[in-house]
Design an enzyme around this catalytic site. Structure first.
Site, PDB file in Angstrom:
ATOM      1  N   THR A 292      23.489  14.016 -10.009  1.00 44.79           N
ATOM      2  CA  THR A 292      22.967  12.680 -10.844  1.00 44.79           C
ATOM      3  C   THR A 292      23.866  12.301 -11.460  1.00 44.79           C
ATOM      4  O   THR A 292      24.616  12.915 -12.328  1.00 44.79           O
ATOM      5  CB  THR A 292      21.303  13.161 -11.466  1.00 44.79           C
ATOM      6  OG1 THR A 292      21.097  12.014 -12.153  1.00 44.79           O
ATOM      7  CG2 THR A 292      21.747  14.294 -12.567  1.00 44.79           C
ATOM      8  N   GLU A 293      24.069  10.911 -11.317  1.00 44.05           N
ATOM      9  CA  GLU A 293      25.281  10.491 -11.958  1.00 44.05           C
ATOM     10  C   GLU A 293      25.303  10.325 -13.767  1.00 44.05           C
ATOM     11  O   GLU A 293      26.295  10.074 -14.295  1.00 44.05           O
ATOM     12  CB  GLU A 293      25.499   8.916 -11.394  1.00 44.05           C
ATOM     13  CG  GLU A 293      24.477   7.851 -11.996  1.00 44.05           C
ATOM     14  CD  GLU A 293      23.700   7.815 -10.395  1.00 44.05           C
ATOM     15  OE1 GLU A 293      23.294   8.758  -9.837  1.00 44.05           O
ATOM     16  OE2 GLU A 293      22.947   6.415 -10.261  1.00 44.05           O
ATOM     17  N   ASN A 294      24.120  10.614 -14.123  1.00 47.54           N
ATOM     18  CA  ASN A 294      24.235  10.675 -15.545  1.00 47.54           C
ATOM     19  C   ASN A 294      24.556  11.939 -15.975  1.00 47.54           C
ATOM     20  O   ASN A 294      24.666  12.052 -17.344  1.00 47.54           O
ATOM     21  CB  ASN A 294      22.591  10.434 -16.106  1.00 47.54           C
ATOM     22  CG  ASN A 294      21.574  11.205 -15.499  1.00 47.54           C
ATOM     23  OD1 ASN A 294      21.719  11.400 -14.538  1.00 47.54           O
ATOM     24  ND2 ASN A 294      20.901  11.823 -16.398  1.00 47.54           N
TER      25      ASN A 294
ATOM     26  N   SER B 210      31.589  12.349 -14.413  1.00 44.52           N
ATOM     27  CA  SER B 210      30.662  12.129 -13.188  1.00 44.52           C
ATOM     28  C   SER B 210      30.917  11.096 -12.261  1.00 44.52           C
ATOM     29  O   SER B 210      31.013  11.290 -10.882  1.00 44.52           O
ATOM     30  CB  SER B 210      29.374  11.576 -14.018  1.00 44.52           C
ATOM     31  OG  SER B 210      28.374  11.635 -12.731  1.00 44.52           O
TER      32      SER B 210
END
Lengths: 218, 213
Positions: B48-50, B93
């Site tokens: 998840t890019e966060n 990320s």
């Protein structure tokens, strides 16, 4: 040299009008609410805010926007179900928006913190967000020239600091904190607790204290 | 002739095509359904890019397991972390994407062109507030980009098009398109129909107005 402040008001006392303020958080996760509230009370205005979003509901960054203190927002994802404060200001033409892909937002701040003058990035090639930017072909792939984003102040939320300013974060609330801490002239951090030096294992420090100027417990 | 696919059936089809052990990012919205169809033991690791690898299912909340505001996905929904998960900051990320470390991402779209151009971030309408998030980075970063969408908009307009008319997210980045009515390969060589559901090649060719390879 890090200062452990007694209050958030002391920690943000010298933020000047017209400053570029890097504000951590991905939505509410990692948002430095206490520091933002202190900045609202402090009164600095005409600010440029760099943050992933443009505020949620009526608290934190949204509250700062609602007070009319922000001239420009640099962010990747302003429009959300609860971004009504920003949406209204934007539609009324009362706030400027620079939309930046999320990875470029992070990397541009990383570049600023690492002394990189600019960098070529494949993100956004051929899209409206790369219009007017210099491009270069390297090994058969096209890249866009992206410039660093440097802050006057970074407001960051971490989990724990030691008295040397070393930081650890909590889960996905880490998000932009470590990058923003490197990219501002003055980095102010709110934490849940401050511990003595030696109580954070050097192996797990995420942000070394060299990047941190002020810490306050919130 | 089989029927048109439901969202769940599209998600299941995508899940079957994700190689075991892949590192995968599922975009906000419908693509998150794919997670429910990954077989146990697939070894697929969700990014998840966060800032997390090893994302687990959405958090349920409750007295024994309160929702944690510090543990969310890219849609800002509380989630769980699986054993072996890791957290990292935003520059790391997105370096995982741009650096070619992410095997697959699944995204929604407004339009996909026969050459694999993607439009999924902005309708271009004058009063629309644009928001891009990680879409542009994901589109050019993942080794394979799968798109999940309906083949036609509510008004019947095709969303697989010769050339995108909406603002672009990325050029030539989509490799496969999964829809209710068909699965396609797209790319530099044009579009190729792989499978149709509740319709035929001839019907699709006529409604889309493109050569289906």
């Amino acid at each position: 040299m890090v200062t452990i402040c007694d209050s958030a008001a002391e920690a943000v006392a010298d933020v000047a009008d017209g400053s570029t303020v890097l504000v951590g958080g991905f939505g509410p996760a990692g948002m430095p609410f206490t520091l933002i509230d202190a900045l609202i009370d402090q009164g600095a205005t005409d600010l440029t805010v760099v943050s992933n979003n443009a505020g949620n509901a009526d608290v934190g960054l949204a509250a700062l926007l609602a007070k009319g203190r922000v001239r420009k927002v640099v962010c990747s994802y302003p429009r959300q179900v609860d971004s009504w404060v920003f949406d209204a200001l934007y539609r009324e033409g009362r706030i400027e928006l620079e939309l930046v892909p999320q990875g470029n937002l992070a990397e541009r701040m990383r570049a600023a913190g690492a002394g990189i003058g600019a960098f070529f990035c494949p993100t956004g090639v051929g899209t409206p967000l790369a219009e007017g930017k210099e491009t270069r072909e390297i090994d058969g792939r096209t890249y866009v020239l992206e410039m660093p984003i440097k802050g006057d102040v970074a407001l960051v939320c971490a989990h724990r600091a030691d008295r040397a300013g070393n930081l650890v974060y909590r889960r996905t609330a880490r998000n932009f904190g470590p990058v923003m801490a490197t990219a501002a002239a003055t980095t102010v951090v709110q934490v849940s607790e401050v511990v003595d030096v030696g109580e954070i294992d050097p192996e797990v420090v995420v942000t070394p204290g060299i990047y941190v100027d002020r810490v306050v417990v919130a | 002739m089989s029927a048109a696919r439901t969202k769940e059936q599209i998600a299941a089809a995508i899940a079957r095509d994700i190689p075991a052990g892949s590192f995968v990012n599922l975009g906000i919205g419908q693509p998150t359904l794919v997670a429910d169809h990954l077989p146990p033991g697939s070894g697929v690791v969700l990014h998840t890019e966060n800032g997390m690898l090893g994302m687990g299912p959405a958090a349920r909340g409750g007295p024994d397991d309160p929702l944690d505001p510090d543990l969310t996905n890219a849609g800002k929904i509380p989630v769980t972390a699986l054993p072996g998960a890791s957290y990292f900051h935003q520059a790391d990320s997105f370096a995982m994407m741009r650096g070619g470390h992410l095997d697959v991402c699944v995204l929604g779209a407004f339009q996909v062109s026969v050459r694999g151009d993607l439009a999924n971030w902005h309708t271009g309408e004058p009063d629309a507030i644009p928001a891009v998030g990680g879409a542009m980075d994901l589109a050019i970063g993942a080794k394979q980009v799968f798109v999940m969408m309906t083949l036609f908009a509510n008004d019947g307009t095709p969303k697989l098009v010769p050339t995108c008319t909406y603002p672009l997210t990325g050029l030539g980045c989509v490799s496969r398109l999964y829809t209710d009515l068909a699965t396609f390969e797209v790319g530099a060589g044009g579009v190729r129909l792989l499978e149709a559901f509740g319709t035929t090649r001839d019907e699709l060719t006529e409604r889309l107005g493109v050569d289906l390879g």
